[in-house]
Design a protein around this motif. Structure first.
Motif, PDB file in Angstrom:
ATOM      1  N   ALA A   1       5.929  14.867   6.112  1.00 43.95           N
ATOM      2  CA  ALA A   1       6.627  15.695   7.018  1.00 43.95           C
ATOM      3  C   ALA A   1       7.622  15.246   8.096  1.00 43.95           C
ATOM      4  N   ASP A   2       7.964  13.811   7.559  1.00 40.70           N
ATOM      5  CA  ASP A   2       9.134  13.383   8.499  1.00 40.70           C
ATOM      6  C   ASP A   2      10.342  13.316   7.173  1.00 40.70           C
ATOM      7  N   ALA A   3      11.498  13.498   7.804  1.00 47.23           N
ATOM      8  CA  ALA A   3      12.876  13.627   7.199  1.00 47.23           C
ATOM      9  C   ALA A   3      13.537  12.250   7.369  1.00 47.23           C
ATOM     10  N   GLY A   4      14.086  11.429   6.520  1.00 49.61           N
ATOM     11  CA  GLY A   4      14.546  10.382   6.469  1.00 49.61           C
ATOM     12  C   GLY A   4      15.447   9.860   5.144  1.00 49.61           C
ATOM     13  N   PHE A   5      15.666   8.423   5.129  1.00 49.54           N
ATOM     14  CA  PHE A   5      16.423   8.018   4.166  1.00 49.54           C
ATOM     15  C   PHE A   5      16.138   6.753   3.746  1.00 49.54           C
ATOM     16  N   ILE A   6      16.460   6.117   2.807  1.00 51.23           N
ATOM     17  CA  ILE A   6      16.068   4.689   2.245  1.00 51.23           C
ATOM     18  C   ILE A   6      17.457   4.221   1.985  1.00 51.23           C
TER      19      ILE A   6
ATOM     20  N   ASP B   1      14.226  15.754  -2.709  1.00 52.61           N
ATOM     21  CA  ASP B   1      14.620  16.787  -2.086  1.00 52.61           C
ATOM     22  C   ASP B   1      13.536  18.056  -2.109  1.00 52.61           C
ATOM     23  N   ASP B   2      13.804  19.224  -1.589  1.00 56.50           N
ATOM     24  CA  ASP B   2      12.771  20.285  -1.399  1.00 56.50           C
ATOM     25  C   ASP B   2      12.113  20.286  -2.556  1.00 56.50           C
ATOM     26  N   SER B   3      12.805  20.285  -3.757  1.00 61.79           N
ATOM     27  CA  SER B   3      12.048  20.581  -5.288  1.00 61.79           C
ATOM     28  C   SER B   3      11.493  19.154  -5.693  1.00 61.79           C
ATOM     29  N   GLY B   4      11.477  18.222  -4.788  1.00 60.03           N
ATOM     30  CA  GLY B   4      10.491  16.897  -5.190  1.00 60.03           C
ATOM     31  C   GLY B   4      11.476  15.911  -5.997  1.00 60.03           C
ATOM     32  N   HIS B   5      12.767  16.021  -6.256  1.00 55.68           N
ATOM     33  CA  HIS B   5      13.603  14.989  -7.122  1.00 55.68           C
ATOM     34  C   HIS B   5      14.029  14.100  -6.155  1.00 55.68           C
ATOM     35  N   PRO B   6      13.844  12.788  -6.626  1.00 53.50           N
ATOM     36  CA  PRO B   6      14.297  11.820  -5.878  1.00 53.50           C
ATOM     37  C   PRO B   6      16.049  12.029  -5.571  1.00 53.50           C
ATOM     38  N   VAL B   7      16.125  11.687  -4.227  1.00 53.33           N
ATOM     39  CA  VAL B   7      17.673  11.719  -3.728  1.00 53.33           C
ATOM     40  C   VAL B   7      18.230  10.287  -3.922  1.00 53.33           C
ATOM     41  N   PRO B   8      19.365  10.015  -3.993  1.00 57.39           N
ATOM     42  CA  PRO B   8      20.123   8.757  -4.038  1.00 57.39           C
ATOM     43  C   PRO B   8      20.006   7.994  -2.734  1.00 57.39           C
ATOM     44  N   ARG B   9      19.955   6.862  -2.359  1.00 56.52           N
ATOM     45  CA  ARG B   9      19.808   5.953  -1.646  1.00 56.52           C
ATOM     46  C   ARG B   9      20.788   6.194  -0.362  1.00 56.52           C
ATOM     47  N   GLY B  10      20.482   6.446   0.581  1.00 50.30           N
ATOM     48  CA  GLY B  10      21.274   6.848   1.844  1.00 50.30           C
ATOM     49  C   GLY B  10      21.419   8.421   2.167  1.00 50.30           C
ATOM     50  N   THR B  11      20.752   8.967   1.268  1.00 50.50           N
ATOM     51  CA  THR B  11      20.634  10.628   1.232  1.00 50.50           C
ATOM     52  C   THR B  11      19.454  11.011   2.151  1.00 50.50           C
ATOM     53  N   LEU B  12      19.675  11.951   3.003  1.00 48.87           N
ATOM     54  CA  LEU B  12      18.480  12.364   3.951  1.00 48.87           C
ATOM     55  C   LEU B  12      17.717  13.195   3.115  1.00 48.87           C
ATOM     56  N   GLY B  13      16.551  13.327   3.227  1.00 48.66           N
ATOM     57  CA  GLY B  13      15.643  14.093   2.503  1.00 48.66           C
ATOM     58  C   GLY B  13      14.110  14.088   2.906  1.00 48.66           C
ATOM     59  N   ASN B  14      13.024  14.523   2.015  1.00 56.03           N
ATOM     60  CA  ASN B  14      11.867  14.577   2.421  1.00 56.03           C
ATOM     61  C   ASN B  14      11.005  13.006   2.232  1.00 56.03           C
ATOM     62  N   VAL B  15      10.613  12.440   3.119  1.00 54.82           N
ATOM     63  CA  VAL B  15       9.978  11.290   2.984  1.00 54.82           C
ATOM     64  C   VAL B  15       8.477  11.655   2.689  1.00 54.82           C
ATOM     65  N   VAL B  16       8.109  10.984   1.442  1.00 58.52           N
ATOM     66  CA  VAL B  16       7.021  11.174   0.783  1.00 58.52           C
ATOM     67  C   VAL B  16       6.647   9.794   0.138  1.00 58.52           C
ATOM     68  N   ILE B  17       4.869   9.683   0.039  1.00 62.23           N
ATOM     69  CA  ILE B  17       4.155   8.520  -0.206  1.00 62.23           C
ATOM     70  C   ILE B  17       3.752   8.852  -1.618  1.00 62.23           C
TER      71      ILE B  17
ATOM     72  N   GLY C   1       0.732  -1.034  -0.063  1.00 65.29           N
ATOM     73  CA  GLY C   1       0.023   0.155  -0.035  1.00 65.29           C
ATOM     74  C   GLY C   1       0.930   1.248  -0.043  1.00 65.29           C
ATOM     75  N   TYR C   2       2.174   1.067   0.432  1.00 69.54           N
ATOM     76  CA  TYR C   2       3.075   2.313   0.460  1.00 69.54           C
ATOM     77  C   TYR C   2       4.220   2.265  -0.219  1.00 69.54           C
ATOM     78  N   ASP C   3       4.171   3.186  -1.245  1.00 65.52           N
ATOM     79  CA  ASP C   3       5.592   3.305  -2.134  1.00 65.52           C
ATOM     80  C   ASP C   3       6.149   4.618  -1.517  1.00 65.52           C
ATOM     81  N   VAL C   4       7.027   4.372  -0.750  1.00 63.59           N
ATOM     82  CA  VAL C   4       7.843   5.532   0.116  1.00 63.59           C
ATOM     83  C   VAL C   4       8.920   5.858  -0.603  1.00 63.59           C
ATOM     84  N   GLN C   5       9.221   7.177  -0.892  1.00 70.68           N
ATOM     85  CA  GLN C   5      10.210   7.631  -1.640  1.00 70.68           C
ATOM     86  C   GLN C   5      10.827   8.866  -0.801  1.00 70.68           C
ATOM     87  N   VAL C   6      12.220   9.061  -1.005  1.00 71.71           N
ATOM     88  CA  VAL C   6      12.720  10.179  -0.320  1.00 71.71           C
ATOM     89  C   VAL C   6      13.122  11.335  -1.570  1.00 71.71           C
TER      90      VAL C   6
END
Ligand code: COA
Ligand code: AMP
Length: 642
Positions: A483-488, A433-449, A426-431
């Motif tokens: 509204a959580d910050a994190g990384f994958i 940056d502030d402009s909405g571009h995916p960040v590389p694995r291991g990079t901190l950013g905005n967690v979105v679904i 049910g959850y396609d979780v992605q991370v």
């Protein structure tokens, strides 16, 4: 046996509608759906459109009809009052039918709101189920909130009825609910016609004539009259309840949860994620006033035909740090679900875990932690003492179910300390940056679904579709903002590090610093203020208020600080836990006037910090460091990066 997680998650990815239609077979529907998901309905879509159903029917009636009538459904264990009671499915159904008759007699119909402002007593759960039976929308308000918070919720939900109790019980004091309720109704403009009050032996209250009914007397009357109340069919997307949670302003968000989708998700998680079988005992030590309490004290276990423990006590002090072990041993719980802060409290009292040895915990299979970041030290301590897997999982009031988990029923994946696991179906979780571009694995950013959200997640905010779009969907089009910050990480494990807004997490309770600022700013001597969340070894975070006093104020600063503490306690509630206020000369701001809250938080927490390039006057940071240093926080002379 290898975990079935990956194939299950892939099955969902391949065909989400098929996946949830399959899960929905576990629920008894009055009429089937026309569409599993309708993307055109509501804010981002609705699940199980066209189906009719009833939560109470699925949580009680079908178990009574299906052979579980005499199985214990709820165990009320209250060290605070010295009470232990058990209720079978049949007994709860009898009580809920009678209570539903009383509620209906007050003119409450399908779609009407009922506020439930109660301590941790079984009647709180009965009230939720009775509303569900009638198709009425309940809104449970946590008992630790003060009158003003209750009034705000009354005005937003506009309830026909409030169900409350004479008092709540904390280890050091009795909380009189009735004056809080009366004050809240006085303050509110949308005054409910009636209140039903549960009188508690520890401190009964005087009922307001013409408005209040006695809970026990009226339920008894309805029972003797033999009034029957059938389950009212509701549409699957109809709201089951509204639960208010902290937003970024003083006006809390009324998070709506629907009926059909929620049942499907709750039922699915009980085995697949929590590894609990029907008939087994589950102990969730939250409060019914929080989302975790709604779903894993009341609805999840009952939908599943399990036995739930409703515990009115604390992890420590009622009477000692062995309280949870006693409950688990006495009732044979297979799972414990609590917040990391509870374990930090236990570890502080009993660092060696000696009390664990006094109890037979052989039935316990898993410890679940959520509500705040679980620090690896706490997890390792718990693993070491309890000798069961410790499962951190991440979710929000809005998601209604875990977004990420280490799914016990599907088969656990290797544990990574500090990670609340992998995304759930049910959850396609992605991370991003502030402009909405995916960040590389291991990079901190905005967690979105990625939208749509699955069944069980919020379809909208109570009568505020636009606020819902703005708060969650506008910033990253096509995605829900957690509204959580994190990384994958490279293996797909999610790490949740902090919030990106002004929400703080105090002892697993979600609080808004913005709403505390609104209260602090009302103090007549305060010119401006900032409330920040600072690290606390027990509660994870606690609020700290920094106040700038009006020019010319000559009163004792310590007295003003005490008044600010009292105001927050009075307006928001003791649960806000604001104990520290520091009067400072000036607040650090950017040239455009934005208060530099996160820099102050880093100073207080002795983290490395950089002087923001945009700061209006760098000297202010020295003043702040010095003021904090005098209170034993952060302090002057801290290393500055940059
Ligand atoms: N009604 C009224 N007051 C309440 C309340 C309630 N339901 N719940 C808490 N309060 C009060 C407390 O008495 C305390 O008042 P005080 O300032 O006079 O001492 C204040 O609110 C702060 O409460 P809390 O933050 O809970 O701190 P605590 O010191 O009482 O207890 C813990 C600390 C760790 C023991 C407690 O927070 C706890 O049990 N947490 C785990 C909860 C949990 O399992 N959550 C699961 C959710 S996922
Ligand atoms: P609430 O809505 O009260 O459940 O709070 C939700 C917030 O709590 C999330 O947005 C996170 O910031 C935090 N949270 C919940 N569970 C976890 C977890 N396992 N790890 C880290 N943060 C968590």
């Amino acid at each position: 046996m290898p975990s079935q997680y990956h194939e299950t998650y892939s099955a969902w990815q391949r065909d989400p509608e098929r996946f949830f239609a399959e899960a929905a077979k576990e629920i008894d529907w009055f009429t089937p759906w026309d569409k599993v998901f309708d993307p055109e309905a509501g804010v981002y879509g609705h699940w199980f459109v066209g189906a009719t159903c009833n939560m109470c029917y699925n949580a009680l009636d079908r178990h009574v009809d299906g052979g579980r009538a005499d199985q214990t459904a709820l165990i009320y264990d209250s060290p605070l009052t010295g009470t232990k009671e058990t209720y079978t499915y049949r007994q709860i159904l009898d009580e809920v039918v009678a209570l539903a008759a009383v509620i209906r007699a007050q003119g409450v119909e399908k779609g009407d709101r009922v506020i439930i402002y109660m301590p941790m007593v079984p009647q709180a759960a009965f009230a939720m189920l009775a509303c569900a039976r009638l198709g009425a929308i309940h809104s449970v308000v946590f008992g630790g909130f003060a009158a003003k918070e209750l009034a705000t919720r009354i005005d937003d939900a506009r309830p026909k009825l409030i169900i409350s109790a004479s008092c709540g019980i904390e280890p050091t004091r009795i909380i009189d609910y009735k004056p809080l309720l009366d004050q809240a109704i006085d303050m509110a403009t949308a005054k409910p016609a009636r209140c039903i009050i549960l009188q508690r032996a520890q401190k009964p209250c005087a009922l307001t004539e013409g408005r209040d009914l006695d809970y026990r007397d009226s339920v008894e009357d309805a029972r003797s009259a033999g009034t029957t109340v059938e389950c009212v069919p509701v549409e699957a997307p109809d709201p089951l309840y509204v639960l208010y949670t902290s937003g970024t302003t003083g006006k809390p968000k009324g998070v709506v949860h629907d009926t059909g989708g929620l049942m499907v998700m709750m039922k699915w998680t009980m085995w697949n994620e929590f590894g609990v079988n029907p008939g087994e005992v589950f102990f969730c030590s939250s409060d019914v006033g929080w989302i975790v309490g709604h779903h894993y004290i009341v609805y999840g276990p009952l939908l599943h035909g399990a036995t739930s423990i409703l515990y009115e006590g604390k992890p420590v002090g009622t009477p000692d740090a062995g309280a949870y072990w006693r409950v688990i041993a006495e009732h044979g719980a297979v799972g414990l679900f609590t917040a990391p802060t509870a374990f930090r409290a236990i570890k502080k009292e009993d660092p060696e875990g000696r009390l664990v040895g006094d109890y037979d915990l052989s039935k316990l299979r898993t410890l679940f932690l959520a509500g705040e970041r679980a620090d690896p030290e706490t997890i390792k301590w718990a693993e070491n003492k309890l000798r069961v897997p410790v499962v951190d999982h991440w979710w929000q009031t809005e998601s209604g179910a875990p977004i990420s988990h280490n799914p016990v029923g599907l088969g656990m994946l290797p544990v990574k300390y500090g990670s609340p696991g992998m995304p759930m179906p049910g959850y396609d979780v992605q991370v991003v940056d502030d402009s909405g571009h995916p960040v590389p694995r291991g990079t901190l950013g905005n967690v979105v679904i990625k939208l749509p959200l699955p069944p069980g997640a919020l379809p909208t905010l109570w009568q505020a579709d636009e606020r819902c779009r703005e708060a969650y969907l506008a910033e990253f089009p096509g995605f829900y903002k957690t509204a959580d910050a994190g990384f994958i990480d490279e293996d797909g494990y999610i790490f949740i590090m902090s919030r990106t807004d002004d929400i703080i997490n105090v002892a697993g309770h979600r609080l808004s610093t913005g709403s505390m600022e609104e209260v602090v700013a009302e103090h007549p001597n305060v010119a401006e203020c900032a409330v920040i969340g600072i690290a606390d070894s027990l509660k994870g975070q606690v609020p700290l208020a920094l106040v700038v006093l009006n020019a010319g104020v000559e009163r004792d600063t310590a007295e003003i600080e005490r008044e600010v503490v009292a105001m927050v306690r009075d307006r928001i509630g003791a649960v806000a836990a604001l104990k520290q206020v520091i009067a400072i000369k000036r607040l650090p701001k950017t040239r455009s006037g934005k208060i530099l809250r996160s820099t102050m938080q880093k100073v207080a927490d002795r983290e490395e910090w950089t002087m923001p390039a945009t700061i209006d006057d760098p000297v202010i940071m020295d003043e702040i460091s010095e003021a904090m240093g005098q209170r034993g926080l952060g302090g002057s002379g801290m290393a500055k990066a940059g």
